[in-house]
Design a protein around this motif. Structure first.
Motif, PDB file in Angstrom:
ATOM      1  N   GLU A  79     -29.641 -32.271 -18.284  1.00 41.26           N
ATOM      2  CA  GLU A  79     -28.742 -31.325 -18.837  1.00 41.26           C
ATOM      3  C   GLU A  79     -27.593 -31.125 -18.496  1.00 41.26           C
ATOM      4  N   ALA A  80     -27.679 -30.679 -17.084  1.00 41.02           N
ATOM      5  CA  ALA A  80     -26.411 -30.611 -16.527  1.00 41.02           C
ATOM      6  C   ALA A  80     -25.458 -31.714 -16.438  1.00 41.02           C
ATOM      7  N   THR A  81     -26.153 -32.883 -16.314  1.00 38.65           N
ATOM      8  CA  THR A  81     -25.270 -34.096 -16.398  1.00 38.65           C
ATOM      9  C   THR A  81     -24.619 -34.571 -17.663  1.00 38.65           C
ATOM     10  N   ILE A  82     -25.402 -34.279 -18.592  1.00 37.74           N
ATOM     11  CA  ILE A  82     -24.770 -34.467 -20.130  1.00 37.74           C
ATOM     12  C   ILE A  82     -23.778 -33.507 -20.084  1.00 37.74           C
ATOM     13  N   ALA A  83     -23.991 -32.229 -19.743  1.00 40.65           N
ATOM     14  CA  ALA A  83     -22.974 -31.169 -20.124  1.00 40.65           C
ATOM     15  C   ALA A  83     -21.688 -31.583 -19.201  1.00 40.65           C
ATOM     16  N   ALA A  84     -21.759 -32.074 -18.389  1.00 40.23           N
ATOM     17  CA  ALA A  84     -20.429 -32.700 -17.356  1.00 40.23           C
ATOM     18  C   ALA A  84     -19.902 -33.953 -18.033  1.00 40.23           C
ATOM     19  N   GLY A  85     -20.510 -34.507 -19.169  1.00 36.53           N
ATOM     20  CA  GLY A  85     -19.727 -35.634 -19.744  1.00 36.53           C
ATOM     21  C   GLY A  85     -20.265 -36.854 -18.845  1.00 36.53           C
ATOM     22  N   LEU A  86     -20.912 -37.081 -18.087  1.00 38.64           N
ATOM     23  CA  LEU A  86     -21.090 -37.936 -17.081  1.00 38.64           C
ATOM     24  C   LEU A  86     -22.047 -39.010 -17.967  1.00 38.64           C
ATOM     25  N   ARG A  87     -21.720 -40.388 -17.819  1.00 36.09           N
ATOM     26  CA  ARG A  87     -22.420 -41.366 -18.398  1.00 36.09           C
ATOM     27  C   ARG A  87     -22.813 -42.479 -17.329  1.00 36.09           C
ATOM     28  N   SER A  88     -23.948 -43.432 -17.480  1.00 34.91           N
ATOM     29  CA  SER A  88     -24.120 -44.471 -16.702  1.00 34.91           C
ATOM     30  C   SER A  88     -23.085 -45.331 -16.336  1.00 34.91           C
ATOM     31  N   GLY A  89     -22.767 -45.695 -15.201  1.00 33.90           N
ATOM     32  CA  GLY A  89     -21.399 -46.611 -15.062  1.00 33.90           C
ATOM     33  C   GLY A  89     -20.151 -46.019 -14.740  1.00 33.90           C
ATOM     34  N   ASP A  90     -20.108 -44.496 -15.115  1.00 30.57           N
ATOM     35  CA  ASP A  90     -18.725 -43.659 -14.706  1.00 30.57           C
ATOM     36  C   ASP A  90     -18.724 -43.545 -13.277  1.00 30.57           C
ATOM     37  N   PRO A  91     -17.402 -43.412 -12.712  1.00 28.72           N
ATOM     38  CA  PRO A  91     -17.058 -43.336 -11.481  1.00 28.72           C
ATOM     39  C   PRO A  91     -17.734 -41.751 -11.272  1.00 28.72           C
ATOM     40  N   LEU A  92     -17.937 -41.362  -9.802  1.00 29.14           N
ATOM     41  CA  LEU A  92     -18.115 -40.089  -9.889  1.00 29.14           C
ATOM     42  C   LEU A  92     -17.185 -39.116  -9.797  1.00 29.14           C
ATOM     43  N   PRO A  93     -17.261 -38.084 -10.501  1.00 28.93           N
ATOM     44  CA  PRO A  93     -15.935 -37.075 -10.485  1.00 28.93           C
ATOM     45  C   PRO A  93     -15.599 -36.488  -9.150  1.00 28.93           C
ATOM     46  N   GLY A  94     -14.216 -36.342  -8.870  1.00 26.77           N
ATOM     47  CA  GLY A  94     -13.663 -35.926  -7.736  1.00 26.77           C
ATOM     48  C   GLY A  94     -13.390 -37.169  -6.656  1.00 26.77           C
ATOM     49  N   VAL A  95     -13.960 -38.232  -7.149  1.00 28.77           N
ATOM     50  CA  VAL A  95     -13.489 -39.486  -5.967  1.00 28.77           C
ATOM     51  C   VAL A  95     -12.270 -39.994  -6.328  1.00 28.77           C
ATOM     52  N   THR A  96     -11.229 -39.575  -5.429  1.00 30.05           N
ATOM     53  CA  THR A  96      -9.867 -40.078  -5.429  1.00 30.05           C
ATOM     54  C   THR A  96      -9.511 -41.556  -4.906  1.00 30.05           C
ATOM     55  N   ASP A  97     -10.304 -41.964  -4.016  1.00 28.22           N
ATOM     56  CA  ASP A  97     -10.103 -43.337  -3.354  1.00 28.22           C
ATOM     57  C   ASP A  97     -10.273 -44.306  -4.328  1.00 28.22           C
ATOM     58  N   ALA A  98      -9.550 -45.186  -4.678  1.00 29.83           N
ATOM     59  CA  ALA A  98      -9.847 -46.269  -5.614  1.00 29.83           C
ATOM     60  C   ALA A  98     -10.994 -47.118  -5.365  1.00 29.83           C
ATOM     61  N   VAL A  99     -11.300 -47.567  -4.344  1.00 32.05           N
ATOM     62  CA  VAL A  99     -12.222 -48.591  -3.841  1.00 32.05           C
ATOM     63  C   VAL A  99     -13.347 -47.667  -3.678  1.00 32.05           C
ATOM     64  N   ALA A 100     -13.486 -46.361  -3.203  1.00 31.27           N
ATOM     65  CA  ALA A 100     -14.699 -45.521  -3.403  1.00 31.27           C
ATOM     66  C   ALA A 100     -15.072 -45.443  -4.961  1.00 31.27           C
ATOM     67  N   ALA A 101     -14.101 -45.056  -5.721  1.00 34.19           N
ATOM     68  CA  ALA A 101     -14.197 -44.741  -7.180  1.00 34.19           C
ATOM     69  C   ALA A 101     -15.061 -46.248  -7.618  1.00 34.19           C
ATOM     70  N   ASP A 102     -14.646 -47.447  -7.311  1.00 32.94           N
ATOM     71  CA  ASP A 102     -15.324 -48.372  -8.046  1.00 32.94           C
ATOM     72  C   ASP A 102     -16.746 -48.640  -7.419  1.00 32.94           C
ATOM     73  N   ARG A 103     -17.030 -48.261  -6.142  1.00 28.47           N
ATOM     74  CA  ARG A 103     -18.285 -48.547  -5.599  1.00 28.47           C
ATOM     75  C   ARG A 103     -19.223 -47.583  -6.059  1.00 28.47           C
ATOM     76  N   LEU A 104     -18.843 -46.280  -6.395  1.00 30.51           N
ATOM     77  CA  LEU A 104     -19.803 -45.121  -6.529  1.00 30.51           C
ATOM     78  C   LEU A 104     -19.916 -44.870  -8.090  1.00 30.51           C
ATOM     79  N   ARG A 105     -20.983 -45.154  -8.550  1.00 33.09           N
ATOM     80  CA  ARG A 105     -21.258 -44.586 -10.137  1.00 33.09           C
ATOM     81  C   ARG A 105     -22.415 -44.050 -10.511  1.00 33.09           C
ATOM     82  N   VAL A 106     -22.255 -43.446 -11.565  1.00 34.73           N
ATOM     83  CA  VAL A 106     -23.318 -42.661 -12.170  1.00 34.73           C
ATOM     84  C   VAL A 106     -24.588 -43.938 -12.684  1.00 34.73           C
ATOM     85  N   GLY A 107     -25.574 -43.463 -12.165  1.00 34.04           N
ATOM     86  CA  GLY A 107     -26.814 -44.411 -12.572  1.00 34.04           C
ATOM     87  C   GLY A 107     -27.778 -43.967 -13.543  1.00 34.04           C
TER      88      GLY A 107
END
Length: 501
Positions: free
Chosen positions: A232-260
């Motif tokens: 429920e916390a994940t849904i409330a945060a608006g996170l969906r599978s495949g989304d970059p993790l929130p707060g990750v600003t490095d472009a390469v890291a944002a591409d590598r780190l995704r919600v599962g």
């Protein structure tokens, strides 16, 4: 991102140049050009390897813990811990913390694990041993008291065991993060380009923190699982599978780190005798004789539907044959697709349901060889439907291979070897009718890819020889020692062996 030319790469027996640009394969041919060149000198280029199921923090920590996997009894496990403490010059055991061991498998032990056995070998020491399947925690009396474990034997299972791991085996975040990056680098050195991390906890927060530790984040793509307690916390945060993790600003890291995916447990494990099966476990009676049903069918269907409506993928842990049937029924009732994690025992009638429902079988072939003796004992008469990889493939199921590290090593070549030959020792293969052919195993360990094509993501691995050549010459043992020369994620090198020059 700069262009990279892989010169003289062997693709299906032909040596060609491969151009990478923008994180993808953009050309395959001869006499291609780019400013940056990596000469493969005829080495074999394959799709990057993907571990579909890991517990990365547990694997990283297990590399630091006392290994008790060789113990054939409770007393030997306790003796291994005591010997390790003496060798480490820690006579008082664990100044400021717990002594933690990893890897015991008690399914074949002549006597049960108990706090008394640990107390006799390590009086007054707070010891916690983690089972090889991650479903049991075994505590000494002092450790049980400190952790609030009320079970007199000091042995707890399933969710309570996982809570014990989290409390007793934890280290400072900075220390754990260092261990995780070391483990990720070791995985990259074996050709791993991506993992799905099923570590228990708040993985979104943990991996967002780790993203800042090195340019580009970890040397792997990581999809972070979401457990039911965080749904429920994940849904409330608006996170969906495949989304970059929130707060990750490095472009390469944002591409590598995704919600599962969402992770739901239907049952436990064979080693803990909590896998939910049609046949009772030998010698057991009462409500748990058939194992444990951790999530009732109606609740499973609700969770799967809730996750799908919120844009989250779905992964269901199911090991026993009744659990697999419950999982498939849950997908059917919810009207959604997803993955069954493990599928270690499957009724013949349920094999075609995977393809019919669009459900992926996420399996770990090393478990078949590690657990063959336990299965022969506890699943006696039912092993023909145990670890049925060939039967699943023949029924049209999509297979994904993984390790379940630290239950098995985070090394896809080990899993591929176990898939094509189900033996680790001099014994004949166990149920060889369930062997996978090498091409099927490689594809299942490579995210479904069967070669390097223009347009593919540039997640790639370079090996010294074709795997088919290695298998024909050296057998499955040779596959386990496959020489990995380089690994690339999104066209960026994450591992390069000195042997490549």
């Amino acid at each position: 991102m700069s262009r990279l030319l892989l010169r003289r790469a062997r693709l299906g027996g032909v040596v060609q140049d491969v151009l990478l640009d923008g994180g993808r394969v953009t050309a395959v041919g001869t006499d291609l050009a780019a400013a940056d060149v990596l000469d493969l000198d005829g080495a074999v280029l394959l799709p990057g390897l993907v571990d579909g199921h890991v517990h990365l923090e547990q694997w990283a920590a297990a590399r630091q813990r006392i290994d008790v996997s060789a113990a054939g009894s409770a007393a030997v496990a306790a003796a291994l811990v005591a010997a390790a403490l003496v060798a480490a010059a820690l006579p008082d055991g664990a100044p400021g913390g717990f002594v933690v061991g990893q890897g015991f498998r008690d399914a074949l032990w002549p006597e049960p694990a108990s706090a008394a056995v640990l107390d006799a070998a390590l009086p007054g020491v707070p010891v916690v041993l983690i089972s090889g399947d991650l479903h049991t925690a075994w505590c000494s009396t002092v450790a049980a008291h400190l952790l609030g474990v009320r079970e007199p034997s000091g042995v707890v299972r399933e969710h309570e065991a996982m809570e014990v791991f989290a409390r007793a085996a934890g280290a400072a975040p900075a220390v754990v993060d260092r261990w995780v990056f070391d483990a990720a680098a070791a995985a990259a050195a074996r050709g791993v380009t991506a993992v799905t991390d099923f570590e228990y906890g708040d993985l979104v927060t943990d991996w967002a923190r780790r993203a800042a530790l090195a340019p580009g984040g970890p040397p792997l793509r990581v999809r972070t699982a979401v457990y039911v307690d965080r749904l429920e916390a994940t849904i409330a945060a608006g996170l969906r599978s495949g989304d970059p993790l929130p707060g990750v600003t490095d472009a390469v890291a944002a591409d590598r780190l995704r919600v599962g995916p969402l992770k739901v447990f239907v049952d436990g494990s064979l080693g803990t005798r909590t896998a939910f099966c049609d046949r009772p476990y030998p010698g057991l009676t009462g409500p748990e004789a058939h194992g444990l049903l951790r999530t009732p069918p109606a609740e499973l269907a609700r969770l799967l539907r809730r996750a799908a409506d919120a844009g989250l993928d779905r992964s269901v842990h199911a090991i026993g044959d009744r659990a697999v049937a419950v999982a498939l029924d849950g997908f059917a009732a919810a009207g959604v697709t997803g993955r069954v994690e493990h599928a270690q025992q499957v009724h013949a009638a349920d094999l075609p349901r995977f393809a019919a429902l669009g459900v992926v079988a996420s399996v770990q072939p090393r478990h078949a060889v590690d657990d063959r003796d336990a299965a022969d004992l506890h699943w006696a008469g039912a092993t023909a439907r145990a670890f049925p990889y060939r039967a699943l493939a023949d029924a049209g199921a999509e297979l994904v291979l993984g390790s379940d590290a630290p239950v098995a090593p985070l090394d896809p070549w080990d899993g591929i070897a176990a898939a094509v030959h189900r033996s680790l020792d001099a014994r004949d293969a166990w149920h060889p009718e369930q062997h996978l052919d090498l091409d099927t195993a490689l594809a299942a360990a490579s995210g479904g890819r069967r070669g390097v094509q223009v347009g593919d993501v540039a997640d790639l691995v370079v090996v010294a020889e074709p795997p088919a050549t290695v298998l024909a010459r050296d057998g499955a043992a040779g596959l386990r020692t496959t020489q990995v020369l380089a690994t690339l994620v999104g066209g960026r090198t994450t591992h390069r062996s000195a042997a490549l020059g």
